[in-house]
Design a protein around this motif. Structure first.
Motif, PDB file in Angstrom:
ATOM      1  N   PRO A 229     -15.188  32.970   0.135  1.00  0.00           N
ATOM      2  CA  PRO A 229     -15.597  33.826   1.360  1.00  0.00           C
ATOM      3  C   PRO A 229     -16.505  34.938   1.067  1.00  0.00           C
ATOM      4  O   PRO A 229     -16.245  35.656  -0.102  1.00  0.00           O
ATOM      5  CB  PRO A 229     -14.235  34.339   1.984  1.00  0.00           C
ATOM      6  N   GLY A 230     -17.588  35.193   1.567  1.00  0.00           N
ATOM      7  CA  GLY A 230     -18.427  36.209   1.171  1.00  0.00           C
ATOM      8  C   GLY A 230     -19.565  35.643   0.664  1.00  0.00           C
ATOM      9  O   GLY A 230     -20.671  36.300   0.403  1.00  0.00           O
ATOM     10  N   ASP A 231     -19.464  34.376  -0.078  1.00  0.00           N
ATOM     11  CA  ASP A 231     -20.583  33.860  -0.807  1.00  0.00           C
ATOM     12  C   ASP A 231     -22.105  33.559   0.200  1.00  0.00           C
ATOM     13  O   ASP A 231     -21.889  33.138   1.319  1.00  0.00           O
ATOM     14  CB  ASP A 231     -20.572  32.420  -1.449  1.00  0.00           C
ATOM     15  N   LYS A 232     -23.055  34.152  -0.456  1.00  0.00           N
ATOM     16  CA  LYS A 232     -24.451  34.012   0.345  1.00  0.00           C
ATOM     17  C   LYS A 232     -25.424  33.408  -0.448  1.00  0.00           C
ATOM     18  O   LYS A 232     -25.769  33.351  -1.599  1.00  0.00           O
ATOM     19  CB  LYS A 232     -24.727  35.368   0.828  1.00  0.00           C
ATOM     20  N   VAL A 233     -26.211  32.683   0.559  1.00  0.00           N
ATOM     21  CA  VAL A 233     -27.520  32.027  -0.100  1.00  0.00           C
ATOM     22  C   VAL A 233     -28.715  32.047   0.905  1.00  0.00           C
ATOM     23  O   VAL A 233     -28.518  31.995   2.050  1.00  0.00           O
ATOM     24  CB  VAL A 233     -27.038  30.479  -0.679  1.00  0.00           C
ATOM     25  N   ILE A 234     -29.781  32.339   0.446  1.00  0.00           N
ATOM     26  CA  ILE A 234     -31.114  32.177   1.229  1.00  0.00           C
ATOM     27  C   ILE A 234     -31.488  30.808   1.187  1.00  0.00           C
ATOM     28  O   ILE A 234     -31.812  30.245   0.241  1.00  0.00           O
ATOM     29  CB  ILE A 234     -32.119  33.353   0.839  1.00  0.00           C
ATOM     30  N   VAL A 235     -31.592  30.222   2.602  1.00  0.00           N
ATOM     31  CA  VAL A 235     -32.198  28.900   2.669  1.00  0.00           C
ATOM     32  C   VAL A 235     -33.597  28.693   3.256  1.00  0.00           C
ATOM     33  O   VAL A 235     -34.095  27.561   2.910  1.00  0.00           O
ATOM     34  CB  VAL A 235     -31.166  28.084   3.419  1.00  0.00           C
ATOM     35  N   ALA A 236     -34.163  29.642   3.568  1.00  0.00           N
ATOM     36  CA  ALA A 236     -35.496  29.941   4.180  1.00  0.00           C
ATOM     37  C   ALA A 236     -36.013  31.251   4.072  1.00  0.00           C
ATOM     38  O   ALA A 236     -35.469  32.142   4.621  1.00  0.00           O
ATOM     39  CB  ALA A 236     -35.638  29.387   5.707  1.00  0.00           C
ATOM     40  N   PHE A 237     -37.189  31.301   3.407  1.00  0.00           N
ATOM     41  CA  PHE A 237     -37.555  32.559   3.170  1.00  0.00           C
ATOM     42  C   PHE A 237     -38.870  32.979   4.280  1.00  0.00           C
ATOM     43  O   PHE A 237     -39.453  32.002   4.838  1.00  0.00           O
ATOM     44  CB  PHE A 237     -38.446  32.611   1.656  1.00  0.00           C
ATOM     45  N   GLY A 238     -38.839  34.267   4.645  1.00  0.00           N
ATOM     46  CA  GLY A 238     -39.743  34.621   5.358  1.00  0.00           C
ATOM     47  C   GLY A 238     -41.318  34.812   4.985  1.00  0.00           C
ATOM     48  O   GLY A 238     -41.516  34.793   3.938  1.00  0.00           O
ATOM     49  N   GLY A 239     -42.168  34.932   5.850  1.00  0.00           N
ATOM     50  CA  GLY A 239     -43.608  34.704   5.333  1.00  0.00           C
ATOM     51  C   GLY A 239     -44.028  36.071   5.179  1.00  0.00           C
ATOM     52  O   GLY A 239     -43.253  37.042   5.526  1.00  0.00           O
ATOM     53  N   ARG A 240     -45.126  36.064   4.427  1.00  0.00           N
ATOM     54  CA  ARG A 240     -45.537  37.563   3.677  1.00  0.00           C
ATOM     55  C   ARG A 240     -46.368  38.034   4.624  1.00  0.00           C
ATOM     56  O   ARG A 240     -47.372  37.339   5.506  1.00  0.00           O
ATOM     57  CB  ARG A 240     -46.261  37.072   2.290  1.00  0.00           C
TER      58      ARG A 240
END
Length: 462
Positions: free
Chosen positions: A142-153
């Protein structure tokens, strides 16, 4: 005028109102006489895999005149949460997009970044990129986090003050149940009945194979009896401290649907069942004392062959090892022989143990490696020693009739074969040896946890 038609309408309305007011459960549930809540089959929907599309927010445009900077787009994150199910995500939109970055302007030269989007997912999720079929993350706590799509610059002088689009991809969320114990067995072996005896779960139970068509979770509670909890009086209750500590411990058990031959090739949705074994800490093999019998009828396929208990055990070992050979190497196991409901079945269990202790249970991956070694080694001494090894006496492990525990170690004749940590005979119907099984489960799980802790300490010291 109050006629007969109005009278009938009033009666129906009154009865419906009374029943609705007294019913405290949803329409898709009912209470059994034992106090268990049982959910009707047509409302049982277990989802262990979904596909969603995630998009990072677009970056905001800059302001060349004032060298203004556009805000970066928001990221899409997955966060493990113990109170979320994949069913909740399926009900929502399958497309998720983070916030866009703010454009630079005369009033706001530096644009604000877009808002990140956090998607709550169940614990035990594996994130797979759908296009490349590659695993990128495992959310096991619980609480594990991952970024699956980065925002544009955001727009600046390096990109001519034009904000870029955010990352977009289709991902697959694959759920593997996180349980301490996984029940493994053939169809109609008594796994659901055992889960009900070990815990307070209410799986469907019937006298035909594949009664369980989706995994069920139960919790073994190591609580003191209620009389001890309230009055601290053990005089009127059965003391179970000889089997396990009554300290409010909780151990989760997963009842997996029955395996059939060819499950490792995904026959009968084998992969959907076998994948849930990967993240269990202990394997509990559940085998009927009579083996598997094809009694015919509409619930049995004519291609299913009847098997003796030894054949069932060997088949289960084959399917698990061919699916993932690391499972049997890394996990402890208990063999539970079920349906010992009377003295005749227990005498049959004694005869079965005598045969089992003389039988070598082959592991397909190990046998294949040994065959490769034998082919590469052409020394003749191997043939000479093989005759002497066959002459070794085999020790019989017959259980005395006075022994009522029916718990023993597994001592196969060939050390290279598969070996269970413990063997126990039980009866889920009568409760025979259920408390002893609870103690064995807890003991092996604690031993594995201690071994893992010691291994981590050794690795840190190195």
């Amino acid at each position: 005028m109050f006629n007969l038609r109005n009278s009938l309408f009033f009666r129906v309305f009154y009865i419906t109102k009374v029943f609705n007011s007294t019913s405290a459960l949803p329409h898709n549930q009912l209470i059994e006489s034992t106090g268990r809540i049982f959910v009707k089959d047509k409302y049982r929907k277990f989802i262990d895999q979904i596909r969603i599309t995630v998009s990072g927010g677009a970056g905001g445009n800059g302001y060349p005149k004032f060298q203004g900077l556009g805000g970066n787009g928001g990221n899409v994150c997955l966060v493990a949460n113990a109170n979320v199910k994949l069913n909740d995500l399926q009900k929502s939109n399958a497309r998720f997009r983070a916030g866009d970055g703010q454009h630079s302007s005369r009033n706001s030269v530096i644009g604000q970044n877009g808002k990140d989007l956090e998607i709550k997912v169940p614990v035990g999720i594996t994130v797979i990129v759908d296009e490349y079929k590659k695993e990128i993350a495992h959310l096991d706590q619980p609480g594990d986090k991952v970024i699956v799509a980065f925002g544009g610059r955001g727009g600046d002088k390096t990109n001519s003050y034009f904000g870029t689009k955010g990352q977009k991809m289709a991902i697959k969320l694959d759920l593997k149940l996180l349980a301490d114990v996984g029940l493994v067995g053939y169809p109609n072996a008594g796994k659901s009945t055992l889960l009900r005896a070990l815990s307070r779960a209410s799986p469907k139970i019937a006298n035909y194979p594949f009664t369980t068509i989706q995994p069920n979770l139960g919790v073994i509670e190591y609580d003191p009896p209620k009389a001890v909890q309230l009055y601290n009086d053990r005089s009127k209750v059965k003391d179970k401290s000889e089997f396990y500590d009554q300290d409010y411990r909780r151990i989760t058990v997963a009842d997996l649907p029955g395996l059939i031959e060819g499950a490792h090739r995904n026959i009968g949705l084998g992969h959907k069942f076998l994948k849930h074994i990967v993240r269990t800490n202990l394997l509990l093999f559940v085998v009927d004392i009579d083996g598997f019998r094809n009694s015919g009828g509409r619930h049995y396929h004519r291609s299913w062959c009847s098997h003796e208990p030894i054949e069932v055990i060997q088949s289960l070992i084959n399917e698990i090892d061919l699916f993932d050979e690391e499972i049997l190497e890394q996990k402890s196991s208990i063999l539970a022989i079920t349906k010992l409901d009377n003295s005749e079945k227990r005498e049959q269990f004694n005869r079965f143990i005598e045969i089992l202790q003389q039988t070598n249970l082959n592991i397909p991956s190990t046998v294949e490696k040994e065959n490769l070694i034998k082919k590469s080694n052409k020394q003749s001494s191997m043939n000479v020693n093989s005759d002497n090894s066959n002459q070794q006496s085999i020790e019989h492990h017959m259980i005395n009739d006075n022994d009522t525990t029916l718990i023993m170690d597994h001592n196969p004749p060939d050390p290279t074969g598969y070996k269970f940590d413990k063997i126990i005979g039980i009866s889920s119907l009568t409760g025979y040896n259920i408390d002893q099984l609870k103690g064995l489960i807890r003991k092996l799980i604690d031993m594995n946890a201690e071994n893992n802790r010691q291994c981590k300490l050794k690795m840190q010291n190195c």
